[in-house]
Design a protein around this motif. Sequence first.
Motif, mmCIF file in Angstrom:
data_model
loop_
_atom_site.group_PDB
_atom_site.id
_atom_site.type_symbol
_atom_site.label_atom_id
_atom_site.label_comp_id
_atom_site.label_asym_id
_atom_site.label_seq_id
_atom_site.Cartn_x
_atom_site.Cartn_y
_atom_site.Cartn_z
ATOM 1 N N GLN A 98 13.451 -10.976 3.281
ATOM 2 C CA GLN A 98 13.819 -9.656 2.710
ATOM 3 C C GLN A 98 14.721 -10.213 1.294
ATOM 4 O OE1 GLN A 98 13.786 -6.475 3.324
ATOM 5 N NE2 GLN A 98 12.214 -6.940 4.693
ATOM 6 N N ASP A 152 15.950 -10.959 -2.661
ATOM 7 C CA ASP A 152 15.399 -10.373 -3.596
ATOM 8 C C ASP A 152 14.324 -10.768 -4.545
ATOM 9 O OD1 ASP A 152 17.671 -8.679 -3.283
ATOM 10 O OD2 ASP A 152 19.246 -9.806 -4.504
ATOM 11 N N VAL A 175 11.156 -9.302 -2.739
ATOM 12 C CA VAL A 175 10.892 -8.338 -2.954
ATOM 13 C C VAL A 175 10.467 -7.976 -4.480
ATOM 14 C CG1 VAL A 175 11.924 -5.918 -3.163
ATOM 15 C CG2 VAL A 175 12.559 -7.597 -1.119
ATOM 16 N N GLU A 176 10.914 -8.594 -5.491
ATOM 17 C CA GLU A 176 10.537 -8.305 -6.715
ATOM 18 C C GLU A 176 9.275 -8.996 -6.936
ATOM 19 O OE1 GLU A 176 10.499 -8.067 -10.881
ATOM 20 O OE2 GLU A 176 11.853 -7.068 -9.386
ATOM 21 N N SER A 188 6.880 -6.402 -5.453
ATOM 22 C CA SER A 188 6.659 -5.010 -6.118
ATOM 23 C C SER A 188 6.215 -4.980 -7.523
ATOM 24 C CB SER A 188 8.101 -4.462 -6.132
ATOM 25 O OG SER A 188 9.022 -4.468 -5.014
ATOM 26 N N SER A 216 9.225 -0.375 -2.998
ATOM 27 C CA SER A 216 10.112 -0.287 -1.853
ATOM 28 C C SER A 216 9.589 -1.371 -0.829
ATOM 29 C CB SER A 216 10.026 1.293 -1.316
ATOM 30 O OG SER A 216 10.302 1.032 0.192
ATOM 31 N N ASP A 217 10.688 -1.822 -0.120
ATOM 32 C CA ASP A 217 10.295 -2.677 0.798
ATOM 33 C C ASP A 217 9.469 -2.291 2.061
ATOM 34 O OD1 ASP A 217 12.244 -1.518 2.452
ATOM 35 O OD2 ASP A 217 13.683 -3.186 2.558
#
Length: 462
Positions: free
Chosen positions: A23, A25, A28-29, A32, A131-132
Amino acid sequence: MTDSAQSTHEVEIDNSNRSTTPQSDAFVEYLSTQWADRPETLPEAWPVAVHAAARRRAFSAHFPGERVVVAAGAMKQRSNDTFYQYRAHSAFAHLTGWGSASEPGAVLVFEPRDGGHDATVYFRERAGRDSDEFFANPEIGEFWIGPRPSLEQVAAALGVTTAPLDAFLAGLDDRTLDDHEVARVASELRLVKDAYELVQMQSAVDATAQGFDDVLAALPRASAHPRGERVVEGVFNQRARLEGNTVGYETIAASGPHACTLHWIQNDGAVREGDLLLLDAGVELDSLYTADITRTVPISGAFTDVQRRVYDAVLEAADAARAIVRPGIRFRDVHAAAMEVIERRTREWGFLPEEDGTAYYRRYMVHGTSHHLGMDVHDCAQARRDMYMDGILEPGMVFTIEPGLYFQPDDLTVPEEYRGIGVRIEDDIVVTESGCINLSAGIPRTAREVEAWVQGHRGSGS
């Protein structure tokens, strides 16, 4: 099955369910970004949409000024982190037209307004790639279950307003399917099938007929396996998945004395030459309409004299019941017509005590002859008795005719040669303006036809 476990230095292990994904950052980036554009096209309205709209109008008329919520239902857990294949509640599917592709947790809401209701389908939107949940949520994440439809796509396909599930708020005065009257109305609306539904019913029967042919072709393989009934079950169930959503109910593959157990679904017995195989099975389409057909066949390709005597009696009962089907008679009369034959034949064979008004013949035929059929294999079950068992037949009603005779292996009221013989013949019938049509008439029914059917598959070397 893939699991989402990562190395222990990346994530704290959660043994109660699936472990979590990273999780940070940065992660996630990374997940995404750098995805190709995927243009969204809106589908044409599905053929069912106009019929579902008419059903909603009919349903709405029963609840003026009231808010009614019809839930599709949640996924049901099978074990730990696995779930049964999802299937929406039949009332939801009937009123929306959303079948096997329905989203778990969706609700259809009838909001009252002057002159009726506004209908809205609420469901959980697909997780965006920003969104995760896109990669971390095994229930709705695309990495886990594949792409899901947008609100706009579902609205276009079903011809109904859609909204995100988190915008739905339950009200204290909402009426739901837990309300007896709501369940009753939803059931009774399915008693008479519309034109779309009748096409679906015939298609389900046709797919089921293919499955029966598959089974006969596989009889040599079934006979060679100690649990040949499982071969029969597996072969039919494969056809159900190829042609539709799944089976409409657990397949009954009952060989020999197992045919005397009405709902034999253990299906772990041998398929032996000289015995009968009772196959009660139905394909459920993606629209969620199902067939319900039974045929009893001689595994060797030929009935013995006693087997044929029993088979012909059951067929005579089925034909007698179907002969009276027309608009205006009572549904229960169909059963009575079949039972007249069952009683007469078992009395002729000397199986019954002296007649004193007692239905002794029901020892050998304990179930009903008919039930309504549609999205549920026993459709319209919440309907009032005066609309169902005591109801008057109307054009468009679809139901089974399925008499049988079952002589238990240890039944001392019948001669030894009858013991362990079970026969059922089941067809799916639609009431017409002047009589009825047997949707499953194309599947062999007479003893001679059935023998030729089995022998044809044996002779083909299938």
